[in-house]
Design a protein around this motif. Structure first.
Motif, PDB file in Angstrom:
ATOM      1  N   LEU A  90       0.831  -1.206   0.000  1.00 31.73           N
ATOM      2  CA  LEU A  90       0.000   0.000   0.000  1.00 31.73           C
ATOM      3  C   LEU A  90       0.865   1.256   0.000  1.00 31.73           C
ATOM      4  CD1 LEU A  90      -2.822   1.049  -0.061  1.00 31.73           C
ATOM      5  CD2 LEU A  90      -2.970   0.778   2.409  1.00 31.73           C
ATOM      6  N   ALA A  91       1.974   1.211   0.734  1.00 29.20           N
ATOM      7  CA  ALA A  91       2.868   2.369   0.774  1.00 29.20           C
ATOM      8  C   ALA A  91       3.439   2.673  -0.603  1.00 29.20           C
ATOM      9  CB  ALA A  91       3.998   2.114   1.779  1.00 29.20           C
ATOM     10  N   ARG A  92       3.734   1.639  -1.370  1.00 30.90           N
ATOM     11  CA  ARG A  92       4.250   1.854  -2.730  1.00 30.90           C
ATOM     12  C   ARG A  92       3.257   2.659  -3.570  1.00 30.90           C
ATOM     13  NH1 ARG A  92       6.627  -3.909  -2.936  1.00 30.90           N
ATOM     14  NH2 ARG A  92       4.507  -4.523  -3.526  1.00 30.90           N
ATOM     15  N   ILE A  93       1.968   2.324  -3.432  1.00 33.45           N
ATOM     16  CA  ILE A  93       0.936   3.035  -4.195  1.00 33.45           C
ATOM     17  C   ILE A  93       0.866   4.496  -3.759  1.00 33.45           C
ATOM     18  CG2 ILE A  93      -1.554   3.172  -4.599  1.00 33.45           C
ATOM     19  CD1 ILE A  93      -1.652   0.115  -4.316  1.00 33.45           C
ATOM     20  N   LEU A  94       0.892   4.743  -2.437  1.00 31.81           N
ATOM     21  CA  LEU A  94       0.776   6.097  -1.920  1.00 31.81           C
ATOM     22  C   LEU A  94       1.950   6.970  -2.360  1.00 31.81           C
ATOM     23  CD1 LEU A  94      -0.399   5.221   1.711  1.00 31.81           C
ATOM     24  CD2 LEU A  94      -1.802   6.234  -0.091  1.00 31.81           C
ATOM     25  N   ILE A  95       3.158   6.435  -2.270  1.00 34.70           N
ATOM     26  CA  ILE A  95       4.339   7.225  -2.621  1.00 34.70           C
ATOM     27  C   ILE A  95       4.442   7.407  -4.137  1.00 34.70           C
ATOM     28  CG2 ILE A  95       6.852   7.341  -2.516  1.00 34.70           C
ATOM     29  CD1 ILE A  95       5.265   7.877   0.127  1.00 34.70           C
ATOM     30  N   LEU A 145      -9.867   3.906   1.290  1.00 40.37           N
ATOM     31  CA  LEU A 145      -8.889   3.124   2.051  1.00 40.37           C
ATOM     32  C   LEU A 145      -9.596   2.136   2.968  1.00 40.37           C
ATOM     33  CD1 LEU A 145      -5.982   2.532   2.861  1.00 40.37           C
ATOM     34  CD2 LEU A 145      -6.140   4.395   4.539  1.00 40.37           C
ATOM     35  N   ALA A 146     -10.680   2.570   3.608  1.00 38.95           N
ATOM     36  CA  ALA A 146     -11.443   1.672   4.475  1.00 38.95           C
ATOM     37  C   ALA A 146     -12.008   0.500   3.675  1.00 38.95           C
ATOM     38  CB  ALA A 146     -12.570   2.445   5.160  1.00 38.95           C
ATOM     39  N   ARG A 147     -12.493   0.782   2.478  1.00 36.88           N
ATOM     40  CA  ARG A 147     -13.019  -0.294   1.632  1.00 36.88           C
ATOM     41  C   ARG A 147     -11.911  -1.258   1.220  1.00 36.88           C
ATOM     42  NH1 ARG A 147     -16.877   3.169  -2.552  1.00 36.88           N
ATOM     43  NH2 ARG A 147     -18.386   3.905  -0.979  1.00 36.88           N
ATOM     44  N   TYR A 167      -6.036  -0.301  -3.631  1.00 41.09           N
ATOM     45  CA  TYR A 167      -6.390   1.067  -3.247  1.00 41.09           C
ATOM     46  C   TYR A 167      -6.194   2.016  -4.431  1.00 41.09           C
ATOM     47  CZ  TYR A 167      -5.995   5.697  -1.124  1.00 41.09           C
ATOM     48  OH  TYR A 167      -6.150   7.024  -0.839  1.00 41.09           O
ATOM     49  N   PRO A 168      -7.229   2.801  -4.783  1.00 37.53           N
ATOM     50  CA  PRO A 168      -7.111   3.759  -5.887  1.00 37.53           C
ATOM     51  C   PRO A 168      -6.693   5.143  -5.380  1.00 37.53           C
ATOM     52  CG  PRO A 168      -9.424   3.482  -5.280  1.00 37.53           C
ATOM     53  CD  PRO A 168      -8.619   2.656  -4.315  1.00 37.53           C
ATOM     54  N   PRO A 169      -5.449   5.535  -5.544  1.00 37.76           N
ATOM     55  CA  PRO A 169      -5.010   6.847  -5.047  1.00 37.76           C
ATOM     56  C   PRO A 169      -5.571   7.986  -5.887  1.00 37.76           C
ATOM     57  CG  PRO A 169      -3.288   5.871  -6.371  1.00 37.76           C
ATOM     58  CD  PRO A 169      -4.383   4.836  -6.276  1.00 37.76           C
ATOM     59  N   PHE A 170      -5.475   9.194  -5.343  1.00 34.85           N
ATOM     60  CA  PHE A 170      -5.908  10.376  -6.094  1.00 34.85           C
ATOM     61  C   PHE A 170      -4.748  10.829  -6.982  1.00 34.85           C
ATOM     62  CE2 PHE A 170      -6.183  14.981  -6.628  1.00 34.85           C
ATOM     63  CZ  PHE A 170      -7.410  15.070  -7.252  1.00 34.85           C
ATOM     64  N   LEU A 171      -4.970  10.851  -8.265  1.00 35.47           N
ATOM     65  CA  LEU A 171      -3.945  11.206  -9.221  1.00 35.47           C
ATOM     66  C   LEU A 171      -4.356  12.444 -10.011  1.00 35.47           C
ATOM     67  CD1 LEU A 171      -3.150   7.659 -10.659  1.00 35.47           C
ATOM     68  CD2 LEU A 171      -1.898   8.886  -8.873  1.00 35.47           C
TER      69      LEU A 171
END
Length: 340
Positions: A107-112, A323-325, A334-338
């Motif tokens: 998950l951290a990889r996606i966020l960063i 994130l909760a889902r 997790y779909p980040p905001f891009l």
């Protein structure tokens, strides 16, 4: 969709907060200067040391209103909230997954990677608007590579290295994004605790506001904002809030700073230099930033994943909900905001 309520910012350091019936009351030197029904707000953020009455704290707790205390210069002091109402099963699963290094890293990889992508989009937007710049183009290419490397990281330390490289490169050309010759806004790289120039002062101040909104949003969807997946656990540190704000820093924070400076909505008169080591905002400067922040939160965008129109101020809540889902396994990735 959740309704975006107001955040009450109390910027006068001498202000004292109390209650009168179902109203939050602001007084300065024992004279009432403002009141607002508690049902009209969802957060109170106060800059000062005078404090708040126990009655107001109970009123906030009973109505789900968070109360955040910052120093007059915007440094976080503490946060008051009422009883935890989150789903205990969701939090239990969050704690279990947070202790799994493989899950945390994925998950951290996606966020960063999202953070680096949004840094890059800020630079690409500048190139589209103002033409070629060899320094920005070089960093843009480096950020593109850093994003790929972040997604391939095999450890948290490796990921932090790619994040650090990307941030260092991005802020090395941030000065080229500033369309002003005012020496007050000279920028020579990111610094903080305390910020040593006006630009860093604005960045740190707005990042604090974003972190506060992310903390409240995570609590509202039932997650524990203090148990992070990337940022290390530390007493009193909202690590998960710092995790999810990574993808929003550039869009919510950096763009607002650039807009305020480039549109000349803020000037050197709005800052105070305390020698060579610290720069703070004046009361008027802080009000200018907060007014722009509040207006920015009311703007409408189409969320790239949900494909729904939302107010920008709801972005921390929407990402917290996603994130909760993800933690519940309702969403596979997790779909980040891009930024596009």
């Amino acid at each position: 969709m959740r309704k975006l309520l107001n955040t009450l910012y109390v910027t006068t350091p001498e202000a004292y907060l109390s209650k009168d019936g179902l109203n939050a009351v602001i007084s300065v030197k024992q004279q009432e200067v403002f009141r607002i029904p508690i049902v009209n707000i969802e957060h109170i953020v106060t800059f000062g040391y005078m404090g708040a009455s126990p009655g107001l704290m109970k009123l906030c707790a009973d109505n789900g209103v968070s109360l955040t205390f910052l120093s007059p210069n915007g440094r976080f002091i503490g946060r008051f909230q009422g009883p935890v109402t989150g789903n205990v099963l969701l939090r239990t699963r969050q704690y279990r997954l947070a202790s799994d290094p493989n899950y945390s890293l994925s998950l951290a990889r996606i966020l960063i990677a999202a953070k680096i992508n949004n840094y890059r989009q800020i630079l690409l937007r500048h190139l589209r608007d103002y033409g070629n710049n060899i320094h920005i183009e070089e960093v843009e290419r480096k950020l593109k590579n850093c994003k790929k490397l972040a997604l391939k990281s095999t450890s948290s330390d490796e990921l932090r290295g790619h994040e650090g490289d990307a941030a260092s490169a991005y802020f090395s050309v941030f000065t080229h994004l500033l369309r002003t010759s005012d020496p007050v806004f000279q920028f020579n790289g990111r610094n903080r605790r305390p910020p040593r120039d006006a630009v860093n002062c604005m960045l740190s101040f707005i990042y604090t506001l974003i972190a506060n909104d992310c903390t409240a949003a995570l609590e509202s969807v039932g997650l524990d904002p203090y148990v992070g997946l990337f940022h290390t656990l530390r007493p009193g540190r909202p690590s998960l809030a710092l995790d999810i704000m990574e993808e929003m820093r550039a869009y919510l924070g950096d763009r607002l700073v650039l807009s305020l400076i480039n549109r000349r909505q803020i000037s050197g008169r709005d800052f105070i230099s305390h020698g060579e080591d610290t720069v703070t905002t004046t009361d008027e400067g802080r009000k200018t930033i907060l007014q722009a922040w509040q207006q920015r939160k009311k703007e409408i965008i189409t969320h790239p994943f949900l494909n729904e129109k939302i107010q920008i101020g709801l972005l921390p809540y929407v990402q917290s909900q996603l994130l909760a889902r993800t933690i519940r396994d309702s969403i596979e990735i997790y779909p980040p905001f891009l930024i596009k």
